[in-house]
Design a protein around this motif. Structure first.
Motif, PDB file in Angstrom:
ATOM      1  N   GLY A 240       6.062  51.247  32.531  1.00 55.27           N
ATOM      2  CA  GLY A 240       6.074  50.351  30.351  1.00 55.27           C
ATOM      3  C   GLY A 240       7.471  51.358  29.556  1.00 55.27           C
ATOM      4  O   GLY A 240       7.318  51.058  28.125  1.00 55.27           O
ATOM      5  N   GLY A 241       8.199  51.561  30.252  1.00 57.56           N
ATOM      6  CA  GLY A 241       9.545  52.038  28.714  1.00 57.56           C
ATOM      7  C   GLY A 241       9.741  50.664  28.775  1.00 57.56           C
ATOM      8  O   GLY A 241      10.207  49.838  27.504  1.00 57.56           O
ATOM      9  N   TYR A 242      11.100  49.411  30.002  1.00 60.46           N
ATOM     10  CA  TYR A 242      11.140  48.621  29.711  1.00 60.46           C
ATOM     11  C   TYR A 242      10.602  47.619  29.954  1.00 60.46           C
ATOM     12  O   TYR A 242       9.791  48.063  31.177  1.00 60.46           O
ATOM     13  N   ARG A 243      10.830  46.596  30.470  1.00 62.53           N
ATOM     14  CA  ARG A 243      10.249  44.691  30.817  1.00 62.53           C
ATOM     15  C   ARG A 243      11.283  43.981  31.314  1.00 62.53           C
ATOM     16  O   ARG A 243      12.437  44.348  30.393  1.00 62.53           O
ATOM     17  N   HIS A 244      11.583  43.390  32.048  1.00 58.93           N
ATOM     18  CA  HIS A 244      11.994  42.395  32.479  1.00 58.93           C
ATOM     19  C   HIS A 244      12.695  41.435  31.391  1.00 58.93           C
ATOM     20  O   HIS A 244      11.462  40.930  30.984  1.00 58.93           O
ATOM     21  N   GLU A 245      13.335  40.712  31.542  1.00 59.99           N
ATOM     22  CA  GLU A 245      13.681  39.422  30.550  1.00 59.99           C
ATOM     23  C   GLU A 245      14.783  38.704  30.845  1.00 59.99           C
ATOM     24  O   GLU A 245      15.859  38.967  31.657  1.00 59.99           O
ATOM     25  N   TYR A 246      14.620  37.535  30.827  1.00 59.63           N
ATOM     26  CA  TYR A 246      15.447  36.366  31.838  1.00 59.63           C
ATOM     27  C   TYR A 246      16.158  35.603  29.911  1.00 59.63           C
ATOM     28  O   TYR A 246      16.098  34.690  29.835  1.00 59.63           O
ATOM     29  N   ILE A 247      17.726  35.853  30.734  1.00 61.28           N
ATOM     30  CA  ILE A 247      17.832  35.417  29.729  1.00 61.28           C
ATOM     31  C   ILE A 247      19.814  34.249  29.996  1.00 61.28           C
ATOM     32  O   ILE A 247      19.754  34.219  31.522  1.00 61.28           O
ATOM     33  N   ASP A 248      20.470  34.049  29.346  1.00 59.36           N
ATOM     34  CA  ASP A 248      21.456  33.084  29.604  1.00 59.36           C
ATOM     35  C   ASP A 248      22.920  33.644  29.217  1.00 59.36           C
ATOM     36  O   ASP A 248      23.230  34.486  28.257  1.00 59.36           O
ATOM     37  N   ILE A 249      23.648  33.695  29.700  1.00 63.94           N
ATOM     38  CA  ILE A 249      25.037  35.092  29.893  1.00 63.94           C
ATOM     39  C   ILE A 249      26.316  33.959  30.269  1.00 63.94           C
ATOM     40  O   ILE A 249      26.148  33.437  31.335  1.00 63.94           O
ATOM     41  N   HIS A 250      26.752  33.758  28.870  1.00 64.62           N
ATOM     42  CA  HIS A 250      28.631  33.284  29.349  1.00 64.62           C
ATOM     43  C   HIS A 250      29.317  33.626  29.414  1.00 64.62           C
ATOM     44  O   HIS A 250      29.716  35.090  28.992  1.00 64.62           O
ATOM     45  N   CYS A 251      29.574  33.731  30.629  1.00 68.62           N
ATOM     46  CA  CYS A 251      30.845  35.334  31.789  1.00 68.62           C
ATOM     47  C   CYS A 251      32.268  34.311  31.971  1.00 68.62           C
ATOM     48  O   CYS A 251      31.729  33.405  32.563  1.00 68.62           O
ATOM     49  N   GLN A 252      32.912  34.037  31.536  1.00 65.44           N
ATOM     50  CA  GLN A 252      34.029  33.332  32.466  1.00 65.44           C
ATOM     51  C   GLN A 252      34.801  32.427  32.254  1.00 65.44           C
ATOM     52  O   GLN A 252      34.468  31.559  34.025  1.00 65.44           O
ATOM     53  N   GLY A 253      33.755  31.443  31.051  1.00 71.01           N
ATOM     54  CA  GLY A 253      33.622  30.568  31.262  1.00 71.01           C
ATOM     55  C   GLY A 253      32.865  29.863  31.270  1.00 71.01           C
ATOM     56  O   GLY A 253      32.655  28.301  31.443  1.00 71.01           O
ATOM     57  N   GLN A 254      32.154  30.289  32.548  1.00 66.98           N
ATOM     58  CA  GLN A 254      30.338  30.160  32.725  1.00 66.98           C
ATOM     59  C   GLN A 254      29.792  29.603  32.245  1.00 66.98           C
ATOM     60  O   GLN A 254      29.088  31.176  31.321  1.00 66.98           O
ATOM     61  N   VAL A 255      27.980  29.203  32.489  1.00 63.34           N
ATOM     62  CA  VAL A 255      26.227  30.209  31.369  1.00 63.34           C
ATOM     63  C   VAL A 255      25.898  30.547  32.787  1.00 63.34           C
ATOM     64  O   VAL A 255      26.339  29.276  33.417  1.00 63.34           O
ATOM     65  N   TYR A 256      25.119  31.811  33.487  1.00 59.26           N
ATOM     66  CA  TYR A 256      24.753  31.583  34.157  1.00 59.26           C
ATOM     67  C   TYR A 256      23.481  31.773  33.711  1.00 59.26           C
ATOM     68  O   TYR A 256      23.170  32.936  32.586  1.00 59.26           O
ATOM     69  N   ASN A 257      22.559  31.211  33.884  1.00 57.71           N
ATOM     70  CA  ASN A 257      21.040  31.682  34.038  1.00 57.71           C
ATOM     71  C   ASN A 257      19.952  32.449  34.552  1.00 57.71           C
ATOM     72  O   ASN A 257      20.369  33.198  35.742  1.00 57.71           O
ATOM     73  N   ARG A 258      19.328  32.442  33.838  1.00 52.80           N
ATOM     74  CA  ARG A 258      18.281  33.532  34.278  1.00 52.80           C
ATOM     75  C   ARG A 258      18.663  34.683  35.179  1.00 52.80           C
ATOM     76  O   ARG A 258      18.403  35.182  36.083  1.00 52.80           O
ATOM     77  N   VAL A 259      19.528  35.306  34.171  1.00 57.60           N
ATOM     78  CA  VAL A 259      19.932  36.471  34.080  1.00 57.60           C
ATOM     79  C   VAL A 259      19.159  37.682  33.698  1.00 57.60           C
ATOM     80  O   VAL A 259      18.271  37.783  32.977  1.00 57.60           O
ATOM     81  N   ARG A 260      18.548  38.732  34.886  1.00 59.22           N
ATOM     82  CA  ARG A 260      17.744  39.645  34.592  1.00 59.22           C
ATOM     83  C   ARG A 260      18.351  40.734  33.444  1.00 59.22           C
ATOM     84  O   ARG A 260      19.628  41.177  34.198  1.00 59.22           O
ATOM     85  N   THR A 261      18.033  41.188  32.788  1.00 65.42           N
ATOM     86  CA  THR A 261      18.177  42.915  31.117  1.00 65.42           C
ATOM     87  C   THR A 261      16.723  43.027  31.402  1.00 65.42           C
ATOM     88  O   THR A 261      15.888  42.346  31.620  1.00 65.42           O
ATOM     89  N   TYR A 262      16.978  44.280  30.445  1.00 69.84           N
ATOM     90  CA  TYR A 262      15.509  45.028  30.118  1.00 69.84           C
ATOM     91  C   TYR A 262      15.859  45.332  28.791  1.00 69.84           C
ATOM     92  O   TYR A 262      16.705  45.623  28.613  1.00 69.84           O
ATOM     93  N   VAL A 263      14.034  44.731  28.296  1.00 67.76           N
ATOM     94  CA  VAL A 263      14.110  44.889  26.411  1.00 67.76           C
ATOM     95  C   VAL A 263      12.838  46.369  26.433  1.00 67.76           C
ATOM     96  O   VAL A 263      12.038  46.165  27.739  1.00 67.76           O
TER      97      VAL A 263
END
Length: 199
Positions: A120-143
Motif C-alpha cells: 500500500g505504498g504506491y498505486r498505479h495511475e494511468y496518464i497521458d504523456i507528451h514525448c517527442q511530439g507524440q501523446v502516449y495514452n494509458r501510461v503507467r505511473t505510481y502515486v
C-alpha cells in the motif's frame, strides 16, 4: 497481448530459386508484451532502476516526457530509504517532467515491489504523456496512497539519484534547477527543525 503471443507463428516464404516453387515454413519470433511507464523520481535514473529490475534499462528509454496537470511533492516517508520520497498530485497549473520507458511486462511485478504496491505504498495511475511530439495514452505511473499532510525532506542519497536521473535523461535545465532548489530547501528546513528540537 494474449498468451498466444509467446508462441511461434509461421509464414510462407517462397524459395529464391525461380525453378523451385516449394514453399518453406520459417518461424517468426513475436515480440514480448510491453507497457509504457513514466518515471519522475529515482527511477528516472536507469542505473538505479536496473538495481530493482535486474537488467539494463537504458535500452527501454523512449525519451523525456511531460505530464500535464500534476506537480511534484515529497508526500511519502519511505521506511526503506529513511527519508521523504517523491509523489505527484493533481494541479491544473503545473507540469511534471520525467522519463518515458517501454518496459517488458515480465518486470511489472518487480517494479510494483520497488514501489511498495503490495504493502500500500504506491498505486498505479494511468496518464497521458507528451514525448517527442507524440501523446502516449494509458501510461503507467505510481502515486502515493496515504499522502503526508506536508512534505518530508529527501536524504542526500535520494537527492543525488533523482537529480542524476533528471540530468542524464535530458530534462530541461530550468526544471532540473527547480528540482534541485526544491529538494535543497526541504533539506535546509529539516535541518533547522532538528536544531530547534535539540536546543
Amino acid at each position: 497481448m494474449s498468451k498466444q503471443g509467446r508462441h511461434l507463428h509461421h509464414s510462407w516464404v517462397q524459395s529464391q530459386e525461380p525453378a523451385n516453387l516449394d514453399l518453406r515454413l520459417q518461424p517468426i519470433q513475436q515480440k514480448e508484451p510491453m507497457f509504457y511507464y513514466f518515471a519522475y523520481g529515482s527511477c528516472m535514473c536507469p542505473v538505479d532502476l536496473k538495481r530493482s529490475l535486474g537488467e539494463n534499462t537504458h535500452c527501454y528509454v523512449i525519451g523525456s516526457g511531460i505530464l500535464k496537470g500534476y506537480r511534484l511533492g515529497f508526500y511519502r516517508y519511505s521506511p526503506f530509504r529513511k527519508c521523504g520520497v517523491l509523489d505527484i498530485v493533481k494541479d491544473s497549473a503545473s507540469t511534471v517532467h520525467g522519463v518515458l520507458y517501454q518496459l517488458p511486462m515480465r518486470v511489472s511485478d518487480r517494479l510494483d515491489e520497488r514501489e511498495d504496491v503490495p504493502h500500500g505504498g504506491y498505486r498505479h495511475e494511468y496518464i497521458d504523456i507528451h514525448c517527442q511530439g507524440q501523446v502516449y495514452n494509458r501510461v503507467r505511473t505510481y502515486v502515493v496512497v496515504n499522502k503526508l499532510s506536508k512534505e518530508f525532506a529527501p536524504n542526500d542519497w535520494y537527492f543525488n539519484v533523482v537529480l542524476r536521473g533528471a540530468v542524464t535523461c535530458g530534462l530541461p535545465e530550468e526544471y532540473c534547477w527547480n528540482l534541485f532548489n526544491h529538494m535543497y530547501q526541504l533539506q535546509q528546513n529539516h535541518q533547522l527543525q532538528q536544531v530547534r528540537r535539540s536546543a
